[in-house]
Design a protein around this motif. Structure first.
Motif, PDB file in Angstrom:
ATOM      1  N   GLU A 219       0.831  -1.205   0.000  1.00 21.64           N
ATOM      2  CA  GLU A 219       0.000   0.000   0.000  1.00 21.64           C
ATOM      3  C   GLU A 219       0.868   1.257   0.000  1.00 21.64           C
ATOM      4  OE1 GLU A 219      -4.001   1.777   2.159  1.00 21.64           O
ATOM      5  OE2 GLU A 219      -2.792   0.263   3.210  1.00 21.64           O
ATOM      6  N   TRP A 222       1.915   1.733  -3.481  1.00 25.07           N
ATOM      7  CA  TRP A 222       0.773   2.209  -4.265  1.00 25.07           C
ATOM      8  C   TRP A 222       0.526   3.696  -4.040  1.00 25.07           C
ATOM      9  CZ3 TRP A 222      -4.370   3.571  -2.604  1.00 25.07           C
ATOM     10  CH2 TRP A 222      -5.263   3.780  -3.657  1.00 25.07           C
ATOM     11  N   GLN A 223       0.624   4.126  -2.789  1.00 28.63           N
ATOM     12  CA  GLN A 223       0.394   5.535  -2.468  1.00 28.63           C
ATOM     13  C   GLN A 223       1.431   6.444  -3.116  1.00 28.63           C
ATOM     14  OE1 GLN A 223       0.398   5.346   1.819  1.00 28.63           O
ATOM     15  NE2 GLN A 223      -1.820   5.045   1.947  1.00 28.63           N
ATOM     16  N   ARG A 225       3.246   5.598  -5.895  1.00 26.70           N
ATOM     17  CA  ARG A 225       3.594   4.936  -7.154  1.00 26.70           C
ATOM     18  C   ARG A 225       4.150   5.897  -8.204  1.00 26.70           C
ATOM     19  NH1 ARG A 225      -1.648   5.282  -6.114  1.00 26.70           N
ATOM     20  NH2 ARG A 225      -3.157   6.118  -7.607  1.00 26.70           N
ATOM     21  N   LYS A 238       3.023  -4.514  -7.362  1.00 20.43           N
ATOM     22  CA  LYS A 238       2.036  -4.140  -8.381  1.00 20.43           C
ATOM     23  C   LYS A 238       0.839  -5.086  -8.427  1.00 20.43           C
ATOM     24  CE  LYS A 238       4.785  -6.321 -12.084  1.00 20.43           C
ATOM     25  NZ  LYS A 238       3.889  -7.426 -12.439  1.00 20.43           N
ATOM     26  N   PHE A 241      -2.184  -3.606  -6.580  1.00 18.59           N
ATOM     27  CA  PHE A 241      -2.784  -2.341  -6.982  1.00 18.59           C
ATOM     28  C   PHE A 241      -4.272  -2.490  -7.301  1.00 18.59           C
ATOM     29  CE2 PHE A 241       1.314   0.048  -8.453  1.00 18.59           C
ATOM     30  CZ  PHE A 241       1.866  -0.174  -7.202  1.00 18.59           C
ATOM     31  N   PRO A 242      -4.687  -3.570  -8.008  1.00 22.08           N
ATOM     32  CA  PRO A 242      -6.133  -3.714  -8.267  1.00 22.08           C
ATOM     33  C   PRO A 242      -6.955  -3.807  -6.987  1.00 22.08           C
ATOM     34  CG  PRO A 242      -4.882  -5.140  -9.730  1.00 22.08           C
ATOM     35  CD  PRO A 242      -3.905  -4.606  -8.719  1.00 22.08           C
ATOM     36  N   TYR A 243      -6.391  -4.353  -5.919  1.00 22.68           N
ATOM     37  CA  TYR A 243      -7.117  -4.432  -4.641  1.00 22.68           C
ATOM     38  C   TYR A 243      -7.308  -3.034  -4.053  1.00 22.68           C
ATOM     39  CZ  TYR A 243      -7.898  -5.247   0.341  1.00 22.68           C
ATOM     40  OH  TYR A 243      -8.402  -5.221   1.625  1.00 22.68           O
ATOM     41  N   PHE A 244      -6.241  -2.235  -4.073  1.00 22.51           N
ATOM     42  CA  PHE A 244      -6.342  -0.888  -3.519  1.00 22.51           C
ATOM     43  C   PHE A 244      -7.273  -0.015  -4.352  1.00 22.51           C
ATOM     44  CE2 PHE A 244      -1.818  -2.021  -2.237  1.00 22.51           C
ATOM     45  CZ  PHE A 244      -2.195  -2.423  -0.969  1.00 22.51           C
ATOM     46  N   GLU A 245      -7.401  -0.333  -5.624  1.00 22.15           N
ATOM     47  CA  GLU A 245      -8.269   0.447  -6.509  1.00 22.15           C
ATOM     48  C   GLU A 245      -9.694  -0.099  -6.557  1.00 22.15           C
ATOM     49  OE1 GLU A 245      -5.952   0.085 -10.008  1.00 22.15           O
ATOM     50  OE2 GLU A 245      -4.404   1.491  -9.329  1.00 22.15           O
ATOM     51  N   GLY A 246      -9.942  -1.173  -5.790  1.00 26.25           N
ATOM     52  CA  GLY A 246     -11.293  -1.718  -5.692  1.00 26.25           C
ATOM     53  C   GLY A 246     -11.716  -2.615  -6.823  1.00 26.25           C
ATOM     54  N   GLY A 247     -10.742  -3.091  -7.615  1.00 27.83           N
ATOM     55  CA  GLY A 247     -11.106  -3.887  -8.764  1.00 27.83           C
ATOM     56  C   GLY A 247     -10.906  -5.382  -8.611  1.00 27.83           C
TER      57      GLY A 247
END
Length: 302
Positions: A219, A222-223, A225, A238, A241-247
């Motif tokens: 995280e 990601w913050q 990046r 990397k 990243f989809p988890y942090f972006e909700g995907g």
């Protein structure tokens, strides 16, 4: 010392350093960075057991670091270590670092064209990285065979060199190698005879990383990046990243990380297999430390 990830290079290198009064030079392109310890599988202070480690944990994640800089810095470390009558141990999974140092590759001053680089980066964003790789295959097929299609940094650098100077990266690399290697070296590589066992070790290590706080470290990357550019492209970060972006779900990201790490291990195996003089030790055969000590003793006596 090389080989794929999760094979125990760290523990064996520390054991050898303690046995032969050695010092370790890190040859992992991600372990050079501070604040990124779990995802890079960096040796903890306890695991180092008092053995001096060099080129480890010494740069901020915002700072780029090239192979040329590594060769320069590692060469300086080797001179200092041998000057203390200690044994230098080069340890890591970044094959390009190891081979460039041991082969004595020299690097010409890098000619950069910021405008051209931006154009190539924009093309990668609009048309996809494969478009640039396809062009590299056309202008320099020899070098393209050595580069993974997703390694956008190296693909862009090669295209930038060709478009700026007309020189191929493969030709420049060939001209940069001296006829005689600068170091007499023993290359020990660790792996598993059974690829399934290697993958099992990788999965277990990813699970252990998660327990130790990998998600929080990912995280952080990601913050930041936009400034942690190298780390943001690294396996271990990397994938989340989809988890942090909700995907994507967290379990899905963990599985993606395990899969990516297994693929990376295969690429490492391929790289180190090309080092024809490497001595391979297999974990299933047992007594790896004793066999490694025997190999080093024979090398030093020869």
């Amino acid at each position: 010392m090389g080989g794929p990830t999760a094979t125990g290079k760290t523990a064996l290198s520390v054991a050898l350093a303690r046995h032969f009064d050695g010092e370790i030079i890190n040859a992992d392109s991600m372990q050079i960075y501070r604040h990124l310890s779990i995802g890079t599988a960096k040796a903890t202070p306890e695991e180092r057991q008092g053995v001096p480690h060099h080129l480890l944990d010494f740069l901020e994640p915002e700072q780029p670091y090239s192979v040329a800089e590594f060769v320069r810095d590692a060469s300086s470390c080797i001179s200092q270590i041998t000057g203390r009558n200690h044994l230098p141990l080069l340890v890591g999974g970044t094959g390009l670092y190891i081979s460039s140092l041991l082969q004595g590759v020299t690097f010409a001053p890098e000619q950069t064209d910021p405008a051209l680089r931006r154009t190539l980066q924009q093309q990668a964003e609009t048309e996809g990285p494969q478009s640039l790789y396809a062009r590299l295959q056309t202008v320099d097929p020899v070098y393209a065979q050595k580069v993974h299609p997703n390694n956008l940094t190296r693909v862009i650098r090669a295209l930038e060199l060709y478009e700026s100077t007309g020189r191929k990266m493969s030709e420049q690399q060939q001209a940069s190698r001296p006829q005689e290697a600068p170091y007499r070296a023993l290359c020990i590589c660790l792996t598993c005879r059974d690829r399934t066992e290697l993958y099992r070790r990788i999965d277990l290590r990813v699970d252990d990383m998660m327990r130790r706080g990998l998600l929080q470290e990912a995280e952080l990357v990601w913050q930041y990046r936009d400034t942690y550019k190298t780390a943001a492209q690294a396996i271990g970060y990397k994938e989340f990243f989809p988890y942090f972006e909700g995907g994507q779900s967290l379990p899905g990201c963990v599985e993606d990380l395990k899969r990516a790490t297994r693929r990376y291990a295969k690429r490492q195996l391929t790289w180190f297999r090309h080092q024809s003089e490497a001595v391979w030790l297999y974990l299933e055969d047992g007594a790896v430390e004793a066999k490694a000590i025997q190999q080093v003793e024979a090398f030093l006596q020869n």
